[in-house]
Design a protein around this motif. Structure first.
Motif, PDB file in Angstrom:
ATOM      1  N   GLN A 216       0.827  -1.203   0.000  1.00  0.00           N
ATOM      2  CA  GLN A 216       0.000   0.000   0.000  1.00  0.00           C
ATOM      3  C   GLN A 216       0.865   1.259   0.000  1.00  0.00           C
ATOM      4  O   GLN A 216       0.576   2.227  -0.705  1.00  0.00           O
ATOM      5  N   LYS A 217       1.940   1.230   0.775  1.00  0.00           N
ATOM      6  CA  LYS A 217       2.840   2.380   0.838  1.00  0.00           C
ATOM      7  C   LYS A 217       3.469   2.642  -0.534  1.00  0.00           C
ATOM      8  O   LYS A 217       3.523   3.787  -1.004  1.00  0.00           O
ATOM      9  N   LEU A 218       3.911   1.576  -1.192  1.00  0.00           N
ATOM     10  CA  LEU A 218       4.517   1.720  -2.514  1.00  0.00           C
ATOM     11  C   LEU A 218       3.504   2.200  -3.549  1.00  0.00           C
ATOM     12  O   LEU A 218       3.837   2.988  -4.437  1.00  0.00           O
ATOM     13  N   MET A 219       2.267   1.737  -3.424  1.00  0.00           N
ATOM     14  CA  MET A 219       1.222   2.181  -4.355  1.00  0.00           C
ATOM     15  C   MET A 219       0.971   3.685  -4.188  1.00  0.00           C
ATOM     16  O   MET A 219       0.805   4.402  -5.178  1.00  0.00           O
ATOM     17  N   LYS A 220       0.955   4.160  -2.923  1.00  0.00           N
ATOM     18  CA  LYS A 220       0.762   5.592  -2.678  1.00  0.00           C
ATOM     19  C   LYS A 220       1.929   6.394  -3.263  1.00  0.00           C
ATOM     20  O   LYS A 220       1.725   7.441  -3.865  1.00  0.00           O
ATOM     21  N   GLN A 221       3.158   5.890  -3.073  1.00  0.00           N
ATOM     22  CA  GLN A 221       4.325   6.580  -3.616  1.00  0.00           C
ATOM     23  C   GLN A 221       4.258   6.623  -5.140  1.00  0.00           C
ATOM     24  O   GLN A 221       4.569   7.636  -5.753  1.00  0.00           O
ATOM     25  N   ASN A 222       3.846   5.524  -5.731  1.00  0.00           N
ATOM     26  CA  ASN A 222       3.741   5.450  -7.184  1.00  0.00           C
ATOM     27  C   ASN A 222       2.716   6.460  -7.699  1.00  0.00           C
ATOM     28  O   ASN A 222       2.952   7.145  -8.689  1.00  0.00           O
ATOM     29  N   THR A 223       1.590   6.558  -7.000  1.00  0.00           N
ATOM     30  CA  THR A 223       0.559   7.518  -7.389  1.00  0.00           C
ATOM     31  C   THR A 223       1.095   8.942  -7.260  1.00  0.00           C
ATOM     32  O   THR A 223       0.879   9.770  -8.150  1.00  0.00           O
ATOM     33  N   ALA A 224       1.789   9.219  -6.168  1.00  0.00           N
ATOM     34  CA  ALA A 224       2.351  10.558  -5.959  1.00  0.00           C
ATOM     35  C   ALA A 224       3.367  10.888  -7.050  1.00  0.00           C
ATOM     36  O   ALA A 224       3.391  11.999  -7.581  1.00  0.00           O
ATOM     37  N   ASN A 225       4.214   9.906  -7.400  1.00  0.00           N
ATOM     38  CA  ASN A 225       5.206  10.128  -8.450  1.00  0.00           C
ATOM     39  C   ASN A 225       4.526  10.359  -9.794  1.00  0.00           C
ATOM     40  O   ASN A 225       4.974  11.184 -10.583  1.00  0.00           O
ATOM     41  N   GLY A 226       3.464   9.632 -10.044  1.00  0.00           N
ATOM     42  CA  GLY A 226       2.725   9.804 -11.300  1.00  0.00           C
ATOM     43  C   GLY A 226       2.127  11.196 -11.396  1.00  0.00           C
ATOM     44  O   GLY A 226       2.147  11.819 -12.460  1.00  0.00           O
ATOM     45  N   ASP A 227       1.599  11.697 -10.276  1.00  0.00           N
ATOM     46  CA  ASP A 227       1.047  13.053 -10.266  1.00  0.00           C
ATOM     47  C   ASP A 227       2.137  14.075 -10.531  1.00  0.00           C
ATOM     48  O   ASP A 227       1.926  15.047 -11.264  1.00  0.00           O
ATOM     49  N   GLY A 228       3.307  13.873  -9.939  1.00  0.00           N
ATOM     50  CA  GLY A 228       4.429  14.778 -10.152  1.00  0.00           C
ATOM     51  C   GLY A 228       4.874  14.797 -11.602  1.00  0.00           C
ATOM     52  O   GLY A 228       5.190  15.855 -12.168  1.00  0.00           O
ATOM     53  N   ILE A 229       4.889  13.635 -12.226  1.00  0.00           N
ATOM     54  CA  ILE A 229       5.278  13.540 -13.635  1.00  0.00           C
ATOM     55  C   ILE A 229       4.262  14.273 -14.502  1.00  0.00           C
ATOM     56  O   ILE A 229       4.629  15.001 -15.428  1.00  0.00           O
ATOM     57  N   ASP A 230       2.981  14.096 -14.206  1.00  0.00           N
ATOM     58  CA  ASP A 230       1.944  14.801 -14.969  1.00  0.00           C
ATOM     59  C   ASP A 230       2.117  16.313 -14.846  1.00  0.00           C
ATOM     60  O   ASP A 230       1.987  17.039 -15.842  1.00  0.00           O
ATOM     61  N   ASP A 231       2.422  16.782 -13.636  1.00  0.00           N
ATOM     62  CA  ASP A 231       2.634  18.220 -13.435  1.00  0.00           C
ATOM     63  C   ASP A 231       3.828  18.712 -14.242  1.00  0.00           C
ATOM     64  O   ASP A 231       3.773  19.774 -14.868  1.00  0.00           O
ATOM     65  N   LEU A 232       4.914  17.934 -14.232  1.00  0.00           N
ATOM     66  CA  LEU A 232       6.106  18.322 -14.993  1.00  0.00           C
ATOM     67  C   LEU A 232       5.833  18.328 -16.495  1.00  0.00           C
ATOM     68  O   LEU A 232       6.311  19.213 -17.218  1.00  0.00           O
ATOM     69  N   GLU A 233       5.052  17.366 -16.957  1.00  0.00           N
ATOM     70  CA  GLU A 233       4.708  17.325 -18.385  1.00  0.00           C
ATOM     71  C   GLU A 233       3.862  18.545 -18.761  1.00  0.00           C
ATOM     72  O   GLU A 233       4.059  19.127 -19.831  1.00  0.00           O
ATOM     73  N   ASP A 234       2.951  18.934 -17.888  1.00  0.00           N
ATOM     74  CA  ASP A 234       2.142  20.128 -18.147  1.00  0.00           C
ATOM     75  C   ASP A 234       3.019  21.376 -18.188  1.00  0.00           C
ATOM     76  O   ASP A 234       2.858  22.236 -19.072  1.00  0.00           O
ATOM     77  N   GLU A 235       3.959  21.481 -17.247  1.00  0.00           N
ATOM     78  CA  GLU A 235       4.871  22.624 -17.234  1.00  0.00           C
ATOM     79  C   GLU A 235       5.733  22.658 -18.497  1.00  0.00           C
ATOM     80  O   GLU A 235       5.971  23.731 -19.063  1.00  0.00           O
ATOM     81  N   LEU A 236       6.196  21.486 -18.931  1.00  0.00           N
ATOM     82  CA  LEU A 236       7.005  21.418 -20.146  1.00  0.00           C
ATOM     83  C   LEU A 236       6.188  21.867 -21.357  1.00  0.00           C
ATOM     84  O   LEU A 236       6.690  22.619 -22.203  1.00  0.00           O
ATOM     85  N   GLU A 237       4.955  21.419 -21.433  1.00  0.00           N
ATOM     86  CA  GLU A 237       4.083  21.809 -22.543  1.00  0.00           C
ATOM     87  C   GLU A 237       3.853  23.318 -22.537  1.00  0.00           C
ATOM     88  O   GLU A 237       3.898  23.964 -23.593  1.00  0.00           O
ATOM     89  N   ASP A 238       3.618  23.889 -21.346  1.00  0.00           N
ATOM     90  CA  ASP A 238       3.441  25.339 -21.239  1.00  0.00           C
ATOM     91  C   ASP A 238       4.712  26.076 -21.669  1.00  0.00           C
ATOM     92  O   ASP A 238       4.643  27.106 -22.363  1.00  0.00           O
ATOM     93  N   ALA A 239       5.875  25.552 -21.259  1.00  0.00           N
ATOM     94  CA  ALA A 239       7.147  26.181 -21.626  1.00  0.00           C
ATOM     95  C   ALA A 239       7.366  26.122 -23.145  1.00  0.00           C
ATOM     96  O   ALA A 239       7.850  27.087 -23.744  1.00  0.00           O
TER      97      ALA A 239
END
Length: 123
Positions: A63-86
């Motif tokens: 469960q802990k690893l699944m939460k970390q994976n979800t958090a990392n996925g959200d971070g990647i999505d945010d970075l991809e959005d920032e890259l697209e905006d840039a």
């Protein structure tokens, strides 16, 4: 879980058999076998508890690893959005740069023309 059920059933069977045999004045061989089966049952019960505890630990870790994976996925999505905006901003700035470069070229041509006209008026 299966070991627990088997162990419980085996223990109950042993206890019933032990009760019957004790009432009939059993011999030492049967008593030894019953004690041995009882010890085996206790070992299986202990082992089952250990395995259940290990399973609980692994589930918690999962469960802990699944939460970390979800958090990392959200971070990647945010970075991809920032890259697209840039990228969009970079494209816009490049278009403005080209427009300004074109305007500067026109102004230089106008300046050269004005300087030529001034020179011709001086003569």
């Amino acid at each position: 879980m299966v070991e627990f059920i088997v162990g419980g059933a085996l223990g109950a069977g042993i206890m019933v058999a032990k009760e019957k045999l004790m009432g009939e004045n059993q011999n030492s061989s049967v008593k030894f076998q019953m004690d041995e089966l009882s010890n085996t049952n206790e070992k299986l019960l202990r082992r089952n508890k250990e395995l259940e505890a290990r399973i609980d630990e692994l589930l918690a870790k999962n469960q802990k690893l699944m939460k970390q994976n979800t958090a990392n996925g959200d971070g990647i999505d945010d970075l991809e959005d920032e890259l697209e905006d840039a990228k969009k901003l970079n494209k816009k700035i490049n278009a403005e740069k080209e427009a300004l470069a074109s305007e500067v070229l026109e102004l230089r041509k106008s300046l050269a023309s004005a300087e030529a006209e001034i020179e011709s008026l001086k003569k």
